[in-house]
Design an enzyme around this catalytic site. Sequence first.
Site, short mmCIF file in Angstrom:
data_model
loop_
_atom_site.label_atom_id
_atom_site.label_comp_id
_atom_site.label_asym_id
_atom_site.label_seq_id
_atom_site.Cartn_x
_atom_site.Cartn_y
_atom_site.Cartn_z
N TYR A 1 -4.58 -36.07 -16.31
CA TYR A 1 -4.75 -34.64 -16.53
C TYR A 1 -5.02 -33.99 -15.18
O TYR A 1 -6.11 -34.10 -14.63
CB TYR A 1 -5.91 -34.43 -17.51
CG TYR A 1 -6.29 -33.00 -17.84
CD1 TYR A 1 -5.51 -31.91 -17.43
CD2 TYR A 1 -7.43 -32.73 -18.59
CE1 TYR A 1 -5.87 -30.61 -17.74
CE2 TYR A 1 -7.80 -31.43 -18.92
CZ TYR A 1 -7.02 -30.38 -18.47
OH TYR A 1 -7.38 -29.09 -18.78
N LYS B 1 -0.43 -34.42 -17.76
CA LYS B 1 -0.62 -33.03 -18.16
C LYS B 1 -0.83 -32.24 -16.88
O LYS B 1 -1.87 -32.39 -16.21
CB LYS B 1 -1.82 -32.86 -19.10
CG LYS B 1 -2.03 -31.40 -19.50
CD LYS B 1 -3.37 -31.15 -20.16
CE LYS B 1 -3.54 -29.63 -20.37
NZ LYS B 1 -4.88 -29.27 -20.82
#
Length: 307
Positions: A143, A173
Amino acid sequence: MSRSIKKLTGLVAATFTPLTAEGEINLSVIGPYIDYLIEKQNVKSVFINGTTGEGCSLTVDERKQLAAAWCQHGKDKLEQVIVHVGCMSIKDSQELAQHAASIGADGIAVISPSYFKPVNADALRLFIKEVSTFAPDLPMYYYHIPSMTGVAFDAADVLNGIEQVIPSFQGVKYTGTDLRDLGQCVCYSQSHNWSVLFGVDEQLLGALVLGVHGAVGSTYNYLGCIVNKMLVAFDNGNHMQTRALQFEFMEVITFAKNLGFDVSVNKQVMSEVSGLAMGPPRLPLLPCPVSKAQAIALKIKDFSQGH
């Protein structure tokens, strides 16, 4: 990894964490929340305990309870439940990763530690690896959100060679606006069949052109149905419609940002639009004035009803 992996694509709602008026987690909202996402927004995958979910303001036990509730209520309803397990302490992250595997989550994600920061991509890659060993059969996602972590080296540098040390790695992400770095992530991921999910909602079209496989965002909680139409238009090659929808979406977000649009405001907006009781944010975030959230919600409803 011992099991077949379903690639993470399309829209993924970065979910809010419902709290009571007293500031305790409110698990009773999770079931209706899932139904709302599926029936009203056509969004069938979630990313829980992340930035939108105030994950770093929750205790390890609270995060476990939330993850278990999402997996339990989402069983046979949601396509994928991705649990963010990033923490300042690697031990906490490992505990959350192990727990996510035990409750049937579909994947885990890790944010970079941000107090003691990794000095380079190698250090961050090692942190992610050591978390992944506690859930070796779960897809692992990095992330990337430098605006919150202050860890600004390229995500592409983190991905480079990561498959050699983390067999379960499945993608990133990407919550940033560096399209060069994003493009490098997409390019590197192609040969590995990884997912690159974009996390800046109002700039999604630029990422789609670069070839991202989907998007994770907070606004998909209440604008997922509209953004899904944008994805269909893009896939059909209808660039004029795609641009028109993106421009309208940008107008809504610009209106919200001009009023002041952070996680606490966004959470109250979700309550206003969906009718679900998301409750207050947790300190140090301050509650949002209801009038501000209502003004943004009205703009969102006008946008939605126009399509």
